[in-house]
Design a protein around this motif. Structure first.
Motif, PDB file in Angstrom:
ATOM      1  N   TYR A 301       0.819  -1.226   0.000  1.00 16.29           N
ATOM      2  CA  TYR A 301       0.000   0.000   0.000  1.00 16.29           C
ATOM      3  C   TYR A 301       0.845   1.265   0.000  1.00 16.29           C
ATOM      4  N   HIS A 302       2.117   1.162   0.420  1.00 16.09           N
ATOM      5  CA  HIS A 302       2.918   2.381   0.573  1.00 16.09           C
ATOM      6  C   HIS A 302       3.115   3.131  -0.751  1.00 16.09           C
ATOM      7  N   SER A 303       3.223   2.375  -1.838  1.00 16.97           N
ATOM      8  CA  SER A 303       3.652   2.996  -3.098  1.00 16.97           C
ATOM      9  C   SER A 303       2.496   3.439  -3.985  1.00 16.97           C
ATOM     10  N   ASN A 304       1.260   3.213  -3.551  1.00 20.34           N
ATOM     11  CA  ASN A 304       0.130   3.381  -4.467  1.00 20.34           C
ATOM     12  C   ASN A 304       0.066   4.728  -5.183  1.00 20.34           C
ATOM     13  N   GLU A 305       0.353   5.823  -4.458  1.00 21.15           N
ATOM     14  CA  GLU A 305       0.275   7.132  -5.113  1.00 21.15           C
ATOM     15  C   GLU A 305       1.443   7.367  -6.056  1.00 21.15           C
ATOM     16  N   ALA A 306       2.625   6.933  -5.641  1.00 19.43           N
ATOM     17  CA  ALA A 306       3.828   7.137  -6.459  1.00 19.43           C
ATOM     18  C   ALA A 306       3.655   6.515  -7.837  1.00 19.43           C
ATOM     19  N   ASP A 307       2.913   5.414  -7.901  1.00 14.88           N
ATOM     20  CA  ASP A 307       2.792   4.695  -9.162  1.00 14.88           C
ATOM     21  C   ASP A 307       2.041   5.465 -10.235  1.00 14.88           C
ATOM     22  N   THR A 308       1.239   6.424  -9.813  1.00 16.27           N
ATOM     23  CA  THR A 308       0.499   7.187 -10.823  1.00 16.27           C
ATOM     24  C   THR A 308       1.403   8.223 -11.484  1.00 16.27           C
ATOM     25  N   ARG A 309       2.610   8.409 -10.918  1.00 17.09           N
ATOM     26  CA  ARG A 309       3.469   9.476 -11.428  1.00 17.09           C
ATOM     27  C   ARG A 309       4.556   8.984 -12.390  1.00 17.09           C
ATOM     28  N   ILE A 310       4.526   7.730 -12.792  1.00 18.77           N
ATOM     29  CA  ILE A 310       5.591   7.254 -13.681  1.00 18.77           C
ATOM     30  C   ILE A 310       5.371   7.756 -15.113  1.00 18.77           C
ATOM     31  N   GLU A 311       6.465   7.812 -15.824  1.00 18.87           N
ATOM     32  CA  GLU A 311       6.424   8.222 -17.234  1.00 18.87           C
ATOM     33  C   GLU A 311       5.851   7.056 -18.040  1.00 18.87           C
ATOM     34  N   PRO A 312       4.685   7.243 -18.707  1.00 15.83           N
ATOM     35  CA  PRO A 312       4.134   6.106 -19.461  1.00 15.83           C
ATOM     36  C   PRO A 312       5.091   5.636 -20.557  1.00 15.83           C
ATOM     37  N   TRP A 313       5.126   4.370 -20.763  1.00 13.62           N
ATOM     38  CA  TRP A 313       5.899   3.693 -21.809  1.00 13.62           C
ATOM     39  C   TRP A 313       7.412   3.771 -21.596  1.00 13.62           C
ATOM     40  N   SER A 314       7.855   4.024 -20.354  1.00 13.41           N
ATOM     41  CA  SER A 314       9.297   3.949 -20.099  1.00 13.41           C
ATOM     42  C   SER A 314       9.676   2.492 -19.830  1.00 13.41           C
ATOM     43  N   VAL A 315      10.974   2.206 -19.893  1.00  9.58           N
ATOM     44  CA  VAL A 315      11.462   0.837 -19.664  1.00  9.58           C
ATOM     45  C   VAL A 315      11.891   0.713 -18.206  1.00  9.58           C
ATOM     46  N   GLY A 316      11.299  -0.227 -17.492  1.00  9.24           N
ATOM     47  CA  GLY A 316      11.684  -0.500 -16.115  1.00  9.24           C
ATOM     48  C   GLY A 316      11.633   0.707 -15.193  1.00  9.24           C
ATOM     49  N   PRO A 317      10.519   1.464 -15.172  1.00  7.43           N
ATOM     50  CA  PRO A 317      10.435   2.596 -14.229  1.00  7.43           C
ATOM     51  C   PRO A 317      10.186   2.081 -12.808  1.00  7.43           C
ATOM     52  N   PRO A 318      10.435   2.911 -11.787  1.00  6.12           N
ATOM     53  CA  PRO A 318      10.149   2.448 -10.418  1.00  6.12           C
ATOM     54  C   PRO A 318       8.639   2.348 -10.192  1.00  6.12           C
ATOM     55  N   GLN A 319       8.153   1.159 -10.011  1.00  9.03           N
ATOM     56  CA  GLN A 319       6.723   0.927  -9.752  1.00  9.03           C
ATOM     57  C   GLN A 319       6.575  -0.006  -8.565  1.00  9.03           C
ATOM     58  N   LEU A 320       5.562   0.234  -7.773  1.00  9.09           N
ATOM     59  CA  LEU A 320       5.242  -0.610  -6.609  1.00  9.09           C
ATOM     60  C   LEU A 320       6.457  -0.771  -5.684  1.00  9.09           C
ATOM     61  N   GLU A 321       7.233   0.324  -5.522  1.00  5.22           N
ATOM     62  CA  GLU A 321       8.433   0.200  -4.677  1.00  5.22           C
ATOM     63  C   GLU A 321       8.083   0.558  -3.239  1.00  5.22           C
ATOM     64  N   ALA A 352       4.980 -11.963  -2.841  1.00  4.24           N
ATOM     65  CA  ALA A 352       4.978 -11.123  -4.041  1.00  4.24           C
ATOM     66  C   ALA A 352       5.426  -9.724  -3.642  1.00  4.24           C
ATOM     67  N   GLN A 353       6.569  -9.336  -4.194  1.00  2.80           N
ATOM     68  CA  GLN A 353       7.401 -10.078  -5.128  1.00  2.80           C
ATOM     69  C   GLN A 353       8.804 -10.206  -4.528  1.00  2.80           C
ATOM     70  N   LEU A 354       9.851 -10.339  -5.347  1.00  2.00           N
ATOM     71  CA  LEU A 354      11.162 -10.655  -4.772  1.00  2.00           C
ATOM     72  C   LEU A 354      12.157  -9.502  -4.817  1.00  2.00           C
ATOM     73  N   VAL A 355      12.160  -8.753  -5.915  1.00  2.00           N
ATOM     74  CA  VAL A 355      13.167  -7.687  -6.064  1.00  2.00           C
ATOM     75  C   VAL A 355      12.494  -6.387  -6.528  1.00  2.00           C
ATOM     76  N   ASN A 356      12.704  -5.334  -5.773  1.00  4.77           N
ATOM     77  CA  ASN A 356      12.264  -3.954  -6.063  1.00  4.77           C
ATOM     78  C   ASN A 356      10.755  -3.722  -6.062  1.00  4.77           C
ATOM     79  N   VAL A 357       9.988  -4.639  -6.613  1.00  9.25           N
ATOM     80  CA  VAL A 357       8.538  -4.481  -6.691  1.00  9.25           C
ATOM     81  C   VAL A 357       7.918  -5.171  -5.477  1.00  9.25           C
ATOM     82  N   ILE A 358       7.344  -4.367  -4.532  1.00 15.20           N
ATOM     83  CA  ILE A 358       6.802  -4.908  -3.269  1.00 15.20           C
ATOM     84  C   ILE A 358       7.656  -6.103  -2.799  1.00 15.20           C
ATOM     85  N   ALA A 359       8.890  -5.781  -2.438  1.00 13.95           N
ATOM     86  CA  ALA A 359       9.902  -6.845  -2.356  1.00 13.95           C
ATOM     87  C   ALA A 359      10.768  -6.778  -1.100  1.00 13.95           C
TER      88      ALA A 359
END
Ligand code: AHR
Length: 508
Positions: A301-321, A352-359
């Motif tokens: 739940y911590h990252s929910n707002e941050a996820d709306t701010r990513i650049e669409p269509w970027s490669v490997g952006p920080p999501q669900l961190e 879920a999950q193991l590295v960087n994404v809710i990890a």
């Protein structure tokens, strides 16, 4: 000991066997999502990268956790994935719009690379097939590509890609969260049941040795739960071996006592799915028992707002961190306890999950890899939670929380490793203000002595770890004592405890 300290009593007996624990309940999950793959497990320019581009520091941390099985490649990602994009010469692989998370998937990592990585870290792979945009044909072809030795189009294609030996993937998920409106290609229960059945049938013809996971509800909060399970299993009962459960919790309103009681919901989830499976078993006059694969679980739940701010269509952006705090680690411990106590039906599970994404493991691109707070209860369960799950008889003081009544302050699971002659008591004290005095009767374990009492505690429920500083880490000074078959321990307020005993022999 202060006279106001509350007491909890537990009886542990060798004879109170729940079941042999399937080690795969300590599994995890890597999805093509955020930085899980790109700059997570895979970063060719990193100083520790191997010849395939996988980070050595991350591999080391995954090995430390001893992860028996890893789900791949999704998650929501799988419902729009063309597996063919991720195999063959790297320079010919297409870049695709990835619709689940609105990023660009470069396909630098695909099935073969991931299988090689998993082998390196000592994990089996739980492969998911796309039942969102695709179906029977893509699934049976991927299975042929992975598991058929040679002499057919897809097995020879794999060999031409440099992988002479089949990957022998045993466990396969029939789609992901097909009940969810967010899922690409969402299905009604009847549509899913039919498609999953036909896909399973074809896959079993390709390789009869596989195990299949039928897709269950995305959480207890879904309006179609548990009818989804009843209807879909009516179709898939005889072709599937497991049904999936997914559940994430968050402390959104800052009520920590209620948050730590969320395992009551998890308990209810497991019991309801088990009952639904058994209802279908009875309805079909089947001899087969359906097992549970809790293949997505965590705090999120911590990252929910941050996820709306990513650049669409970027490669490997920080999501669900999500950056996890101390109380999150306590709940993760509680969730592990719940699954260990249901070892008779829960045979696989994936943090879920193991590295960087809710990890539990985080990385800096080009920099350090580090351990989140939740790394520790997961590590302890994976290391010491192997053997037979025993039913502890718990007598604990209780509290009422916002959504739950009669929540025992003490939550506990007990594991007997007969081969190693070790007994481990996992104990969570949910009391946020006071310690709990634990008395545990272990008289059926004659000759067992205390090895260590590991504690994860912190004055600040919101304390977090960073790459630079590990504020939340365990110590072995818990102070438990064991005499004449009675174990005494003071469990600090809000603490995760791992009390380990081992049989000793006088002449040693
Ligand atoms: O683990 C993150 C996402 O949560 C997965 O992609 C999806 O299956 C679930 O909703």
């Amino acid at each position: 000991m202060s006279s106001t300290t509350q007491k909890a009593r537990v009886i542990v007996d060798k004879a109170f066997r729940i079941a042999e624990i399937d080690n795969r309940i300590y599994g995890s999950f890597i999805e093509h999502l955020g930085r899980a793959v790109y700059s997570g497990i895979y970063e060719p320019s990193h100083s520790t990268a191997d010849s395939l581009g996988f980070r050595g520091d991350v591999k080391q941390l995954v090995r430390e956790l001893g992860v028996p099985i890893i789900r791949y490649p999704g998650g929501n990602f799988v419902s729009g994935y063309n597996w063919e994009d991720g195999v063959g010469p790297a320079n010919l692989r297409p870049k695709r719009l990835e619709l689940a998370w609105r990023t660009t998937e470069p396909n630098d990592v695909g099935t073969n690379e991931f299988m090689s990585w998993a082998k390196e870290v000592g994990s089996e792979v739980m492969m998911a097939v796309n039942l969102g945009t695709r179906g029977v044909d893509a699934a049976r072809n991927l299975l042929e590509y992975c598991n058929h030795p040679s002499g057919s189009y897809y097995s020879d294609l794999r060999r031409s890609h440099g992988y002479e030996q089949p990957h022998r993937v045993k466990t396969w998920c029939l789609g992901n969260e097909m009940d969810g409106p967010w899922q690409i290609g969402q299905k009604t229960p009847v549509e899913y049941g039919r498609l999953a059945y036909e896909t399973a049938k074809a896959m079993r013809l390709v390789d009869p040795n596989i195990e299949l996971v039928s897709c269950g509800s995305s959480s207890t909060g879904m309006p179609t739960f548990p009818e989804w399970e009843a209807v879909t299993l009516d179709h898939t009962y005889e072709v599937a071996d497991y049904i999936s459960l997914h559940q994430y919790y968050g402390n959104r309103d800052g009520d920590s006592a209620n948050f730590l009681a969320r395992t009551m919901d998890m308990e209810h989830f497991i019991r309801t799915v088990t009952a639904t499976c058994d209802y279908i078993k009875a309805k079909k006059r089947s001899k087969k028992t359906m097992y549970l694969s809790f293949d997505e679980w965590n705090v999120w739940y911590h990252s929910n707002e941050a996820d709306t701010r990513i650049e669409p269509w970027s490669v490997g952006p920080p999501q669900l961190e999500d950056i996890y705090n101390f109380e999150d680690a306590l709940l993760v411990g509680g969730m592990l306890i719940t699954m260990i106590r249901h070892a008779d039906r829960v045979k696989m599970a994936c943090l879920a999950q193991l590295v960087n994404v809710i990890a539990p493991i985080m990385t800096e691109a080009g920099g350090r890899a580090w351990k989140q707070t939740i790394f520790y209860p997961y590590l302890h369960a994976s290391l010491f939670g192997r053997g037979t799950s025993l039913q502890p008889i718990i007598n604990s003081p209780k509290y009422d929380a916002q959504d739950y009544t009669d929540v025992p302050y003490l939550d506990s699971a007990v594991v007997h490793n007969e081969a190693e002659e070790e007994l481990t008591i996992f104990a969570l004290n949910r009391n946020l203000t006071d310690p709990l005095d634990l008395e545990c009767d272990v008289r059926s374990f004659a000759g067992y002595q205390l090895v260590e009492h590991i504690v994860l505690e912190n004055e600040d429920l919101k304390a977090v770890n960073t790459a630079a500083e590990e504020k939340v880490k365990p110590h072995s000074g818990g102070g438990a004592e064991c005499r004449d078959g009675l174990l005494h321990a003071r469990l600090s307020k809000a603490s995760w405890n791992v009390i380990r005993l081992k049989k000793t022999y006088d002449d040693k």
